[in-house]
Motif scaffolding. Structure first.
Motif, short mmCIF file in Angstrom:
data_model
loop_
_atom_site.label_atom_id
_atom_site.label_comp_id
_atom_site.label_asym_id
_atom_site.label_seq_id
_atom_site.Cartn_x
_atom_site.Cartn_y
_atom_site.Cartn_z
N ALA A 2 -17.77 -26.73 -37.98
CA ALA A 2 -17.21 -27.68 -37.00
C ALA A 2 -17.77 -27.36 -35.62
CB ALA A 2 -15.70 -27.58 -36.99
N GLN A 3 -17.94 -28.43 -34.81
CA GLN A 3 -18.43 -28.26 -33.45
C GLN A 3 -17.61 -29.12 -32.51
OE1 GLN A 3 -22.76 -28.48 -33.01
NE2 GLN A 3 -22.89 -28.43 -35.24
N ILE A 4 -17.29 -28.55 -31.36
CA ILE A 4 -16.58 -29.27 -30.31
C ILE A 4 -17.43 -29.17 -29.05
CG2 ILE A 4 -14.50 -29.36 -28.88
CD1 ILE A 4 -13.04 -28.01 -31.30
N HIS A 5 -17.65 -30.29 -28.39
CA HIS A 5 -18.44 -30.34 -27.16
C HIS A 5 -17.57 -30.98 -26.09
CE1 HIS A 5 -22.38 -31.81 -25.04
NE2 HIS A 5 -21.53 -31.27 -24.20
N LEU A 6 -17.24 -30.23 -25.06
CA LEU A 6 -16.44 -30.74 -23.95
C LEU A 6 -17.21 -30.57 -22.64
CD1 LEU A 6 -12.94 -29.13 -24.67
CD2 LEU A 6 -13.64 -31.48 -25.11
N THR A 7 -17.11 -31.57 -21.77
CA THR A 7 -17.67 -31.47 -20.43
C THR A 7 -16.56 -31.77 -19.44
OG1 THR A 7 -19.86 -32.15 -21.17
CG2 THR A 7 -19.41 -32.34 -18.82
N THR A 8 -16.35 -30.85 -18.49
CA THR A 8 -15.30 -30.98 -17.48
C THR A 8 -15.93 -30.88 -16.11
OG1 THR A 8 -13.79 -29.84 -19.00
CG2 THR A 8 -13.09 -30.02 -16.69
#
Length: 158
Positions: A2-8
């Motif tokens: 699984a992969q999660i990509h977040l940009t804040t």
């Protein structure tokens, strides 16, 4: 895997966001709702390259222990922590910081795999990706809150 990509986006300098992101003290504050504690290794202050920290917290109705090591660091552009021991089959969290004119883009790339073969893959898709993403989003919200106010001085002792 699984992969999660977040940009804040955070309206603060990359150096400040970088340091807040590797602050053990701020991490504990951001995960207070899980009763997260640093119980071994670096348990306060800023984690550095090759340091380890062992976290103990309540997740999914059970007390869990996760030991991670900082395996890469390029101040103030990025750092990576990877699981040494814990419930995941594997876990790698890349933290990237891109300075722009009016602040910093903080980018999280979180890769994990759980054991249990096909059942683990189903659990990942049904609820675990969503659960981990919510944790990361909450953590990022706290980092943003501290970085964009005077609160950062109390965490980084400046």
């Amino acid at each position: 895997m699984a992969q999660i990509h977040l940009t804040t986006f955070i309206a603060a300098p990359a150096e400040r966001v970088f340091d807040l992101s590797r602050s053990i003290d701020l991490h504990k504050k951001s995960m207070a709702h899980t009763m997260e504690q640093a119980v071994a290794g670096t348990t306060a202050g800023l984690i550095e390259l090759h340091d380890t920290v062992t976290w103990k917290a309540k997740h999914l109705f059970k007390i869990r222990v996760l030991k991670v090591k900082i395996t890469a660091m390029d101040k103030p552009g990025s750092f990576t922590d990877e699981m040494v021991d814990g419930d995941f089959k594997s876990m790698k969290h890349e933290h990237h910081f891109k300075q722009i004119e009016n602040g910093t883009f903080m980018i999280d790339l979180f890769h994990f795999e759980i054991p249990y073969g096909s059942l683990g893959k189903i659990a990942e898709r049904i609820f675990l990706i969503r659960y981990v993403k919510k944790l990361l989003e909450h953590r990022n919200k706290i980092i943003k809150e501290y970085a964009e106010s005077e609160k950062w001085k109390f965490i980084l002792n400046k």
